[in-house]
Motif scaffolding. Sequence first.
Motif, PDB file in Angstrom:
ATOM      1  N   GLY A 117       0.834  -1.194   0.000  1.00  0.00           N
ATOM      2  CA  GLY A 117       0.000   0.000   0.000  1.00  0.00           C
ATOM      3  C   GLY A 117       0.870   1.246   0.000  1.00  0.00           C
ATOM      4  N   SER A 118       2.082   1.124   0.511  1.00  0.00           N
ATOM      5  CA  SER A 118       2.996   2.274   0.579  1.00  0.00           C
ATOM      6  C   SER A 118       3.263   2.821  -0.821  1.00  0.00           C
ATOM      7  CB  SER A 118       4.327   1.857   1.219  1.00  0.00           C
ATOM      8  OG  SER A 118       4.101   1.276   2.476  1.00  0.00           O
ATOM      9  N   SER A 130      -0.973  -6.704   3.358  1.00  0.00           N
ATOM     10  CA  SER A 130      -0.095  -6.784   4.538  1.00  0.00           C
ATOM     11  C   SER A 130      -0.834  -7.172   5.809  1.00  0.00           C
ATOM     12  CB  SER A 130       0.589  -5.435   4.776  1.00  0.00           C
ATOM     13  OG  SER A 130       1.539  -5.186   3.778  1.00  0.00           O
ATOM     14  N   TYR A 155      -7.167  -1.630   6.247  1.00  0.00           N
ATOM     15  CA  TYR A 155      -7.690  -2.338   7.436  1.00  0.00           C
ATOM     16  C   TYR A 155      -9.166  -2.705   7.275  1.00  0.00           C
ATOM     17  CZ  TYR A 155      -3.330  -0.727   9.419  1.00  0.00           C
ATOM     18  OH  TYR A 155      -1.996  -0.497   9.635  1.00  0.00           O
ATOM     19  N   ASN A 177      -5.795   4.378  10.805  1.00  0.00           N
ATOM     20  CA  ASN A 177      -4.524   4.326  11.514  1.00  0.00           C
ATOM     21  C   ASN A 177      -4.116   5.790  11.659  1.00  0.00           C
ATOM     22  OD1 ASN A 177      -1.942   4.090  12.403  1.00  0.00           O
ATOM     23  ND2 ASN A 177      -1.126   3.041  10.606  1.00  0.00           N
ATOM     24  N   SER A 233      -4.100  -3.247   0.394  1.00  0.00           N
ATOM     25  CA  SER A 233      -2.870  -3.969   0.737  1.00  0.00           C
ATOM     26  C   SER A 233      -3.190  -5.343   1.301  1.00  0.00           C
ATOM     27  CB  SER A 233      -2.095  -3.183   1.791  1.00  0.00           C
ATOM     28  OG  SER A 233      -1.078  -3.985   2.347  1.00  0.00           O
ATOM     29  N   ASP A 273      -7.675   5.111   1.950  1.00  0.00           N
ATOM     30  CA  ASP A 273      -6.783   4.005   2.291  1.00  0.00           C
ATOM     31  C   ASP A 273      -7.589   3.013   3.129  1.00  0.00           C
ATOM     32  OD1 ASP A 273      -4.947   2.397   3.618  1.00  0.00           O
ATOM     33  OD2 ASP A 273      -3.436   3.976   3.774  1.00  0.00           O
TER      34      ASP A 273
END
Length: 401
Positions: free
Chosen positions: A98-99, A235, A205, A174, A233, A202
């Motif tokens: 996602g970064s 992750s 989550y 976040n 993402s 974003d």
Amino acid sequence: MQMSNRITSFQCSPIRRLVPYAREAKSKGIHVIHLNIGQPDILTPDEALQAIRNYDEKIIEYGLSEGEVELRKGLLSYYRQFGIEGLDEDNILITTGGSEALQFAFMTLCDPYDEFIIPEPYYTNVATFANIAMVTLVPVTSRMDDGFKLPEISEFESRINKKTMGILLCSPNNPTGHVYTEVELRELLELCRRHDIFLVVDEVYREFCYDGKSFTSILSFPEYADRVICIDSFSKRFSMCGARVGAIVTRNKEVLESALKLAQARLCPPMVEQRAATAALTAPAEYVKRVRECYEKRRNTLIRAMQRIPGVRCSMPKGAFYFVADLPVDDAERFALFMLRDFNLEGNTVMFAPAEDFYVSKGLGRTQARFAYVINEEELEMAARCLEAGLKAYRKSVMGL
Ligand SMILES: Cc1ncc(COP(=O)(O)O)c(C=O)c1O
């Protein structure tokens, strides 16, 4: 030799910059409980690990810059589970986490000195992605006393000018754990339409919403298709942070065609890990459900324990696996250092992320810290005991109270 002014002005991540002190504490035999970083202890789905074990190509070749077709097709079925229809694989660009997706979004949508509005506190690494693209982040402050809910739409509107290219949200958030409601999202989308700017959300989550609350994805508003960009993402969802697989998802094909120029220059996302990500998508729905239940329990344990500590303020987060707490100290970073260098309780101490750099506005968040609840409940209980004792010791020896 002198480094560039640009890099000199970048921040060291507040999530990681205290790591050398943690290492030093560990070298003295102290057990450091990591509440600073969202690195879950949850096992990666077996399907993903098997895919890596079964990888038997003779050459690990470059792949497509936009990501492997099987993975993008897999994501389409996954999005359908969230009621997100009408996407095709050309709406997805696979990124190195996602970064990279965040970085590509800024580079694609903004010229140097353009502005992006962002609720603060925000995911602090966004500062570096914005810096790389020379984008100015313009904050709208969300407040602990309001449970970090979305600030008034008028506050966003008052910050829009000719340089504003969009608004960046993170939901579930976040560091605050706030989950934006459908109504909030719709209000923001209307605002973006009125001012002809983008809404980037974003959603890394997405699965982690608690108390039976459902999640509304920004992709479920096809009527605003052209101005919506989702950052995704693997992750956190599948506890495969080191695999570095993420995505930009948008119905705006011009955005993806433009971002593809960046993707082509970096050649392709990691190939073996894309196989693992594709396989992770076949993990039973039970996997994510169990993980969510586990985080919800951990949240309850840590929040309840923290709320019992005199002087600590924090509210129940609704999603992701972080929260921001206000601590009875003069400076949370100094306290974090104290915990690592000068304190232990029965051989244990705690590492957390000072929250000041999660704010764009200078001077905010100095007494706040972000905590991640991604480890087992026993350790979380111990962490709270350490924090309580550490606060007492710090207030006495450093603050003279
Ligand atoms: C809100 C948010 N966005 C993006 C990322 C980056 O994730 P990735 O590992 O996919 O690069 C993180 C990582 O912690 C995050 O918290």
